[in-house]
Write a protein that holds these residues in place. Structure first.
Motif, PDB file in Angstrom:
ATOM      1  N   ILE A 108      45.488  41.179  -8.088  1.00 50.61           N
ATOM      2  CA  ILE A 108      45.096  40.695  -6.761  1.00 50.61           C
ATOM      3  C   ILE A 108      44.861  41.864  -5.823  1.00 50.61           C
ATOM      4  CG2 ILE A 108      45.904  39.435  -4.722  1.00 50.61           C
ATOM      5  CD1 ILE A 108      47.372  37.541  -6.697  1.00 50.61           C
ATOM      6  N   GLN A 109      45.774  42.833  -5.843  1.00 46.49           N
ATOM      7  CA  GLN A 109      45.596  44.006  -4.987  1.00 46.49           C
ATOM      8  C   GLN A 109      44.330  44.774  -5.364  1.00 46.49           C
ATOM      9  OE1 GLN A 109      47.646  44.843  -2.225  1.00 46.49           O
ATOM     10  NE2 GLN A 109      45.738  46.010  -1.887  1.00 46.49           N
ATOM     11  N   GLY A 110      44.027  44.839  -6.650  1.00 51.78           N
ATOM     12  CA  GLY A 110      42.814  45.513  -7.089  1.00 51.78           C
ATOM     13  C   GLY A 110      41.553  44.829  -6.579  1.00 51.78           C
ATOM     14  N   LEU A 111      41.562  43.510  -6.555  1.00 51.64           N
ATOM     15  CA  LEU A 111      40.424  42.767  -6.011  1.00 51.64           C
ATOM     16  C   LEU A 111      40.274  43.033  -4.513  1.00 51.64           C
ATOM     17  CD1 LEU A 111      41.038  39.421  -7.916  1.00 51.64           C
ATOM     18  CD2 LEU A 111      39.094  40.965  -8.277  1.00 51.64           C
ATOM     19  N   LYS A 112      41.394  43.079  -3.820  1.00 51.06           N
ATOM     20  CA  LYS A 112      41.344  43.380  -2.386  1.00 51.06           C
ATOM     21  C   LYS A 112      40.871  44.814  -2.146  1.00 51.06           C
ATOM     22  CE  LYS A 112      44.280  41.620   0.423  1.00 51.06           C
ATOM     23  NZ  LYS A 112      45.528  41.301   1.158  1.00 51.06           N
ATOM     24  N   VAL A 118      41.101  37.346  -0.953  1.00 49.65           N
ATOM     25  CA  VAL A 118      41.713  36.580  -2.037  1.00 49.65           C
ATOM     26  C   VAL A 118      42.491  35.411  -1.465  1.00 49.65           C
ATOM     27  CG1 VAL A 118      43.310  36.611  -3.982  1.00 49.65           C
ATOM     28  CG2 VAL A 118      41.870  38.616  -3.526  1.00 49.65           C
ATOM     29  N   VAL A 119      42.148  34.199  -1.922  1.00 54.21           N
ATOM     30  CA  VAL A 119      42.828  32.973  -1.507  1.00 54.21           C
ATOM     31  C   VAL A 119      43.411  32.299  -2.747  1.00 54.21           C
ATOM     32  CG1 VAL A 119      42.525  30.661  -0.533  1.00 54.21           C
ATOM     33  CG2 VAL A 119      41.365  32.617   0.510  1.00 54.21           C
ATOM     34  N   LEU A 120      44.664  31.904  -2.665  1.00 55.82           N
ATOM     35  CA  LEU A 120      45.304  31.141  -3.728  1.00 55.82           C
ATOM     36  C   LEU A 120      45.203  29.653  -3.426  1.00 55.82           C
ATOM     37  CD1 LEU A 120      48.610  33.153  -4.326  1.00 55.82           C
ATOM     38  CD2 LEU A 120      46.436  33.354  -5.545  1.00 55.82           C
ATOM     39  N   THR A 121      44.976  28.848  -4.464  1.00 55.22           N
ATOM     40  CA  THR A 121      44.953  27.401  -4.306  1.00 55.22           C
ATOM     41  C   THR A 121      45.854  26.761  -5.355  1.00 55.22           C
ATOM     42  OG1 THR A 121      43.007  27.152  -5.744  1.00 55.22           O
ATOM     43  CG2 THR A 121      42.610  27.387  -3.376  1.00 55.22           C
ATOM     44  N   THR A 122      46.325  25.554  -5.049  1.00 53.71           N
ATOM     45  CA  THR A 122      47.261  24.878  -5.937  1.00 53.71           C
ATOM     46  C   THR A 122      47.215  23.375  -5.711  1.00 53.71           C
ATOM     47  OG1 THR A 122      49.593  24.728  -6.569  1.00 53.71           O
ATOM     48  CG2 THR A 122      49.137  25.152  -4.245  1.00 53.71           C
ATOM     49  N   ARG A 226      38.607  41.685 -12.395  1.00 54.56           N
ATOM     50  CA  ARG A 226      37.860  42.716 -11.667  1.00 54.56           C
ATOM     51  C   ARG A 226      36.836  43.395 -12.579  1.00 54.56           C
ATOM     52  NH1 ARG A 226      40.069  47.761  -7.871  1.00 54.56           N
ATOM     53  NH2 ARG A 226      38.040  48.773  -7.678  1.00 54.56           N
ATOM     54  N   SER A 227      37.224  43.719 -13.792  1.00 53.28           N
ATOM     55  CA  SER A 227      36.290  44.354 -14.722  1.00 53.28           C
ATOM     56  C   SER A 227      35.114  43.431 -15.036  1.00 53.28           C
ATOM     57  CB  SER A 227      37.006  44.736 -16.027  1.00 53.28           C
ATOM     58  OG  SER A 227      37.962  45.742 -15.801  1.00 53.28           O
ATOM     59  N   ALA A 228      35.403  42.133 -15.211  1.00 50.39           N
ATOM     60  CA  ALA A 228      34.336  41.174 -15.497  1.00 50.39           C
ATOM     61  C   ALA A 228      33.344  41.095 -14.337  1.00 50.39           C
ATOM     62  CB  ALA A 228      34.934  39.799 -15.781  1.00 50.39           C
ATOM     63  N   LEU A 229      33.851  41.154 -13.119  1.00 50.75           N
ATOM     64  CA  LEU A 229      32.968  41.118 -11.956  1.00 50.75           C
ATOM     65  C   LEU A 229      32.165  42.408 -11.846  1.00 50.75           C
ATOM     66  CD1 LEU A 229      35.375  39.558  -9.295  1.00 50.75           C
ATOM     67  CD2 LEU A 229      33.721  38.387 -10.768  1.00 50.75           C
ATOM     68  N   SER A 230      32.819  43.524 -12.124  1.00 52.42           N
ATOM     69  CA  SER A 230      32.139  44.817 -12.064  1.00 52.42           C
ATOM     70  C   SER A 230      30.997  44.884 -13.078  1.00 52.42           C
ATOM     71  CB  SER A 230      33.145  45.941 -12.314  1.00 52.42           C
ATOM     72  OG  SER A 230      32.511  47.202 -12.270  1.00 52.42           O
ATOM     73  N   GLU A 231      31.252  44.405 -14.292  1.00 52.96           N
ATOM     74  CA  GLU A 231      30.227  44.420 -15.340  1.00 52.96           C
ATOM     75  C   GLU A 231      28.998  43.603 -14.950  1.00 52.96           C
ATOM     76  OE1 GLU A 231      32.239  42.912 -18.721  1.00 52.96           O
ATOM     77  OE2 GLU A 231      33.472  44.722 -19.017  1.00 52.96           O
ATOM     78  N   ARG A 232      29.203  42.597 -14.126  1.00 48.34           N
ATOM     79  CA  ARG A 232      28.100  41.729 -13.699  1.00 48.34           C
ATOM     80  C   ARG A 232      27.485  42.187 -12.376  1.00 48.34           C
ATOM     81  NH1 ARG A 232      31.383  39.359 -16.959  1.00 48.34           N
ATOM     82  NH2 ARG A 232      30.711  37.623 -18.306  1.00 48.34           N
ATOM     83  N   PRO A 236      31.444  44.169  -4.148  1.00 51.21           N
ATOM     84  CA  PRO A 236      30.780  44.741  -2.969  1.00 51.21           C
ATOM     85  C   PRO A 236      30.491  46.225  -3.203  1.00 51.21           C
ATOM     86  CG  PRO A 236      32.702  43.459  -2.328  1.00 51.21           C
ATOM     87  CD  PRO A 236      32.759  43.576  -3.811  1.00 51.21           C
ATOM     88  N   LEU A 237      29.336  46.696  -2.691  1.00 45.90           N
ATOM     89  CA  LEU A 237      28.984  48.099  -2.841  1.00 45.90           C
ATOM     90  C   LEU A 237      29.897  48.978  -2.020  1.00 45.90           C
ATOM     91  CD1 LEU A 237      25.093  47.894  -2.769  1.00 45.90           C
ATOM     92  CD2 LEU A 237      26.574  48.177  -4.748  1.00 45.90           C
ATOM     93  N   VAL A 238      30.263  48.498  -0.828  1.00 43.93           N
ATOM     94  CA  VAL A 238      31.139  49.266   0.047  1.00 43.93           C
ATOM     95  C   VAL A 238      32.360  48.406   0.351  1.00 43.93           C
ATOM     96  CG1 VAL A 238      31.392  50.445   2.256  1.00 43.93           C
ATOM     97  CG2 VAL A 238      29.167  50.431   1.094  1.00 43.93           C
ATOM     98  N   PRO A 239      33.553  48.775  -0.169  1.00 47.23           N
ATOM     99  CA  PRO A 239      34.751  47.971   0.113  1.00 47.23           C
ATOM    100  C   PRO A 239      34.996  47.832   1.597  1.00 47.23           C
ATOM    101  CG  PRO A 239      35.184  49.579  -1.609  1.00 47.23           C
ATOM    102  CD  PRO A 239      33.836  49.927  -1.018  1.00 47.23           C
ATOM    103  N   SER A 240      35.458  46.658   2.009  1.00 47.41           N
ATOM    104  CA  SER A 240      35.792  46.429   3.412  1.00 47.41           C
ATOM    105  C   SER A 240      37.105  47.121   3.734  1.00 47.41           C
ATOM    106  CB  SER A 240      35.905  44.927   3.697  1.00 47.41           C
ATOM    107  OG  SER A 240      36.929  44.362   2.940  1.00 47.41           O
ATOM    108  N   VAL A 241      37.320  47.410   5.007  1.00 50.19           N
ATOM    109  CA  VAL A 241      38.539  48.087   5.448  1.00 50.19           C
ATOM    110  C   VAL A 241      39.535  47.056   5.944  1.00 50.19           C
ATOM    111  CG1 VAL A 241      39.481  49.750   7.073  1.00 50.19           C
ATOM    112  CG2 VAL A 241      37.222  50.136   6.062  1.00 50.19           C
TER     113      VAL A 241
END
Length: 241
Positions: A108-112, A118-122, A226-232, A236-241
């Protein structure tokens, strides 16, 4: 030639399921359902094996909807059973503790870190959802956590995903990805029209069922997302702050 994948916009939001996807289940949901059924008699109209099969098939869905089916449409009985389920789940968590799917917090931290919200649902009620977040220490880790009570309908309806999109002010449904371990998770993402739906194999349903429901990709666990998203080319090109 430009393909649909080439034209896909970068993602802004990841919607992740909790139990079975980011939070270890280890049969807790089934045990809580059994305790609730025994305490309220809500599943007495059918053999327990049939009731349990329905519980397994509907993993990820709103618990009130599952109990309404088991109670033969009796909403009042379903509400009592749902309250008993939430109580039983809390008991089991208190007995056993709560743990993450190995590596989930780091994932999760890596995605951020990659610039995504990142939103969790249940399908759990807010009280159970919040107990899990507190037990894991995840309140500050995720941007938001949603239950059916926050959105209208539970999965497989698209409401949780679309509520996450609205709350996070995401630009479009195409900029959202959904990941979960159940057919209901996958169907919810598909019905919302998101850019990518990933199934994970750490929970209720197997690869064939997840793919049949419409998963674009099936991963061993959430740490591979994250790797699966990167491969595709979807990060984002520029991570948000």
């Amino acid at each position: 030639m430009t393909t649909q994948l080439d034209a896909a916009p970068a993602l802004e939001l990841i919607v992740l399921d909790m139990a079975g996807t980011t939070v270890r289940d280890d049969g807790v949901v089934e045990t809580a359902f059994q305790r609730a059924a025994e305490r309220t008699g809500v599943a007495d109209r059918m053999p327990w094996d049939d009731a349990l099969a329905h519980v397994r098939a509907t993993m990820g869905q709103s618990k009130i909807d599952v109990f309404t089916h088991l109670a033969g449409g009796d909403r009042e009985a379903a509400e009592r059973a749902t309250a008993a389920f939430e109580g039983a789940y809390a008991e089991i968590v208190a007995e056993q503790g709560v743990t993450e799917i190995p590596g989930a917090a780091d994932a999760i931290q890596g995605l951020k870190d990659a610039g995504l919200r990142v939103v969790l649902t249940t399908g759990f009620a807010p009280v159970t959802r919040d107990a899990l977040l507190d037990g894991l220490g995840w309140r500050e880790l995720v941007d938001l956590a949603l239950s059916p009570a926050d959105a209208g309908r539970g999965r497989p309806a698209p409401d949780l995903v679309l509520t996450a999109l609205l709350r996070m002010q995401t630009s479009s449904v195409a900029a959202v990805a959904v990941a979960g371990d159940t057919v209901s998770d996958v169907e919810s993402g598909r019905r919302a029209g998101v850019g990518l739906v990933a199934g994970v194999l750490t929970g209720a349903h197997e690869s064939a069922a997840l793919r049949l429901a419409g998963a674009d990709v099936v991963l061993d666990d959430v740490t591979q997302l994250r790797s699966a998203l990167s491969e595709r080319g979807l990060l984002p090109l520029v991570p948000s702050v």
